[in-house]
Design an enzyme around this catalytic site. Structure first.
Site, PDB file in Angstrom:
ATOM      1  N   ASP A   1      48.142  39.686  43.707  1.00 15.92           N
ATOM      2  CA  ASP A   1      46.842  40.373  43.653  1.00 15.92           C
ATOM      3  C   ASP A   1      45.671  39.457  43.951  1.00 15.92           C
ATOM      4  O   ASP A   1      44.561  39.740  43.562  1.00 15.92           O
ATOM      5  CB  ASP A   1      46.654  41.014  42.275  1.00 15.92           C
ATOM      6  CG  ASP A   1      46.425  39.980  41.190  1.00 15.92           C
ATOM      7  OD1 ASP A   1      46.957  38.867  41.311  1.00 15.92           O
ATOM      8  OD2 ASP A   1      45.698  40.289  40.236  1.00 15.92           O
ATOM      9  N   GLU A   2      45.929  38.378  44.647  1.00 19.08           N
ATOM     10  CA  GLU A   2      44.885  37.368  44.800  1.00 19.08           C
ATOM     11  C   GLU A   2      44.986  36.726  46.177  1.00 19.08           C
ATOM     12  O   GLU A   2      46.089  36.390  46.614  1.00 19.08           O
ATOM     13  CB  GLU A   2      45.148  36.308  43.724  1.00 19.08           C
ATOM     14  CG  GLU A   2      44.010  35.423  43.381  1.00 19.08           C
ATOM     15  CD  GLU A   2      44.489  34.352  42.405  1.00 19.08           C
ATOM     16  OE1 GLU A   2      44.125  33.198  42.634  1.00 19.08           O
ATOM     17  OE2 GLU A   2      45.231  34.651  41.458  1.00 19.08           O
TER      18      GLU A   2
HETATM   19 MG   LIG Z   1      44.040  39.545  39.087  1.00 17.84          MG
END
Ligand SMILES: [Mg+2]
Length: 403
Positions: free
Chosen positions: A123-124
Site C-alpha cells: 500500500d505504499e
Molecule cells: Mg499504509
C-alpha cells in the site's frame, strides 16, 4: 472526510509551487489503514465502527482503523490486548487475495502519472513526478489529482507527501495521516523536519532511539546540531546517514524494480549423487541462495519448485504453492525437502538439483503480522544476509547446508 494541507512557510525563499523544476519532485503515497479500509468498502455497515484486521486467537493486529486506534489499538499488538481495549470492535481475519488486487490497482493508477513508480509494500509507493509538468501541470496539482483518483476509483483514502527527495516525502506523507497532503518546498526540508521527534526518521528504531535520547537528542533538529564527526564516532556509517537525514538530504533515486518472474538456482554435481543426506543439504543451500536473492529484491514468493535431473538425464520438476507469500528460509526449507522426498521416485543417482521461486509479489511486511513466527525468522534471515554480504556466502551456514 477531513483534509489537511500543510505548506511550510517559515523562512521559505521559494514560491509555494515548489518543488521547483531544478529540483526533483518525489511523492510518497501511503494508503490509510489499508486492510481495514478495504473491509469497510466490502461491508459499508462497518463504517463508523472500530474495525480490526488480524489473525486468529493467538495472532496480532495487522491493521486497525482510525476509530479502533482511538482505543489504543495499533498494528502488531496481540489481538487479546486489542479485544480488552476495544471489546465492542469488529474483528476480521482478513482477505489477502483482495488486498493484493487493490494493491495492483493502486500501482496501475500511479503508473498513469509517471513511469518512475517504486512500490515499497502493498500500500505504499514513491512516484517521481519530476518533469511531468508539461503533461499534467504543476506537480502539486498532480499529486492532489492522484490522491483524488485513488479515492474515486478505489474508494480508499491515501496520504501524500511531496518533497524534493524520498526521505522527506516519506516523513511528509506520515505527517498528517489520514488523508494527509503535505508539501515540503525545496530549501525547507531541514526546517520541516527539525521540530519532529527523531524517531520519525525512517530507520530510527527503538534501540537507536534509546542511544540518541541518552545523548539528549529528541528532535530531528537536535540531531542536526550534533557535529557529524561525533555521530560518526558513536554510530559509524550509521552516524553519517543520520547526519544526512537530519539535514533533509537523500540522494536515492526512485527506482522501479524490473519485474522479476522467478528466481532460481541449480547445481550440477561433479559426480552423480545417491546419498540422501548430501542431496538434501544441497537443496537447503540452494534454497538459502534463492531466498536471499528474493529478500534483496524485496519480494515474496508463493510457489516453490524443485528440479531433479537423474543420471540418465530424465528430469522431473515438482511445485507447491503456498498462501500467503513468504520470504523466509525456514518456510521454504520445509517445502523444498517435502517436494524432494515426494518427487524423487526413481532409484537412479542424481546429476542436478535446482530450486526455484515464482509467483512473486512485492514484500508486504504488514501481512506477516498475521503470523508471529515469521517476523522473528525474517530478522534472523536478514542478519545472516548482512553477514554473508560482508564476509562471503560461506561465512554462516545452517547445520544441514552443504556448500
Ligand atoms: Mg499504509
Amino acid at each position: 472526510m477531513c483534509e489537511h494541507m500543510f505548506v511550510y512557510n517559515g523562512s521559505m525563499s521559494t514560491p509555494p509551487s515548489c518543488p521547483r523544476a531544478s529540483y526533483r519532485a518525489v511523492a510518497h503515497l501511503d494508503l490509510d489503514a489499508f486492510f481495514a479500509s478495504v473491509e469497510e468498502n466490502l461491508d459499508p455497515s462497518l463504517r463508523g465502527q472500530p474495525v480490526v484486521v488480524g489473525g486468529g486467537e493467538r495472532g496480532v493486529v495487522a491493521t486497525a482503523n482510525y476509530i479502533a486506534r482511538r482505543y489504543g489499538v495499533h498494528s502488531a499488538m496481540p489481538l487479546r490486548t486489542a479485544r480488552r481495549l476495544c471489546p465492542h470492535g469488529v474483528y476480521l481475519s482478513g482477505n489477502h487475495h483482495l488486498y493484493h488486487r487493490y494493491s495492483k490497482q493502486l500501482m496501475a493508477i500511479l503508473r498513469g502519472y509517471s513511469p518512475l513508480v517504486e512500490q515499497v509494500s502493498l500500500d505504499e509507493a514513491y512516484v517521481d513526478l519530476t518533469g511531468t509538468e508539461r503533461l499534467f501541470g504543476p506537480v502539486r496539482r498532480t499529486a492532489r489529482a492522484i490522491q483524488e483518483e485513488v479515492q474515486e476509483q478505489l474508494h480508499l483514502s491515501i496520504s501524500v507527501g511531496l518533497a524534493t527527495n524520498k526521505l522527506v516525502a516519506k516523513v511528509a506523507s506520515d505527517f498528517r495521516k489520514p488523508h494527509g497532503f503535505t508539501v515540503v518546498p525545496a530549501g525547507s526540508e531541514a526546517a520541516f523536519l527539525a521540530p519532529l521527534p527523531v524517531q520519525r526518521l525512517p530507520g530510527v528504531g527503538p534501540a537507536l532511539l534509546g542511544q540518541l535520547q541518552d545523548r539528549g537528542v529528541r528532535t530531528v533538529g537536535d540531531l542536526a546540531r550534533v557535529p557529524e564527526r561525533l555521530l560518526r564516532m558513536s554510530f559509524g556509517e550509521w552516524g553519517e546517514m543520520l547526519a544526512t537525514a537530519a539535514r533533509g538530504q537523500d540522494h536515492r533515486r526512485v527506482s522501479p524494480r524490473e519485474t522479476v518472474k522467478s528466481i532460481s538456482r541449480e547445481t550440477t554435481f561433479p559426480e552423480d549423487v545417491g546419498d540422501a543426506a548430501v542431496l538434501e543439504a544441497t537443496l537447503i543451500s540452494l534454497c538459502e541462495d534463492v531466498c536471499r536473492r528474493l529478500r534483496r529484491r524485496r519480494l515474496e514468493a508463493r510457489t516453490v519448485t524443485v528440479k531433479i535431473r537423474y543420471s540418465d538425464f530424465v528430469t522431473h520438476t515438482c511445485s507447491h504453492t503456498l498462501l500467503p507469500a513468504r520470504d523466509v528460509d525456514e518456510v521454504f526449507f520445509r517445502e523444498v525437502l517435502a517436494l524432494f522426498r515426494q518427487g524423487r521416485q526413481r532409484r537412479y543417482r542424481i546429476r542436478l538439483l535446482g530450486v526455484g521461486l515464482s509467483n512473486l509479489v512485492p514484500r508486504s511486511w504488514q501481512d506477516d503480522l498475521f503470523d508471529q513466527e515469521v517476523p522473528l525468522l525474517r530478522e534472523l534471515n536478514m542478519k545472516l544476509d548482512l553477514i554473508r554480504e560482508k564476509y562471503g556466502k560461506t561465512a554462516v551456514r545452517r547445520g544441514a547446508a552443504q556448500s
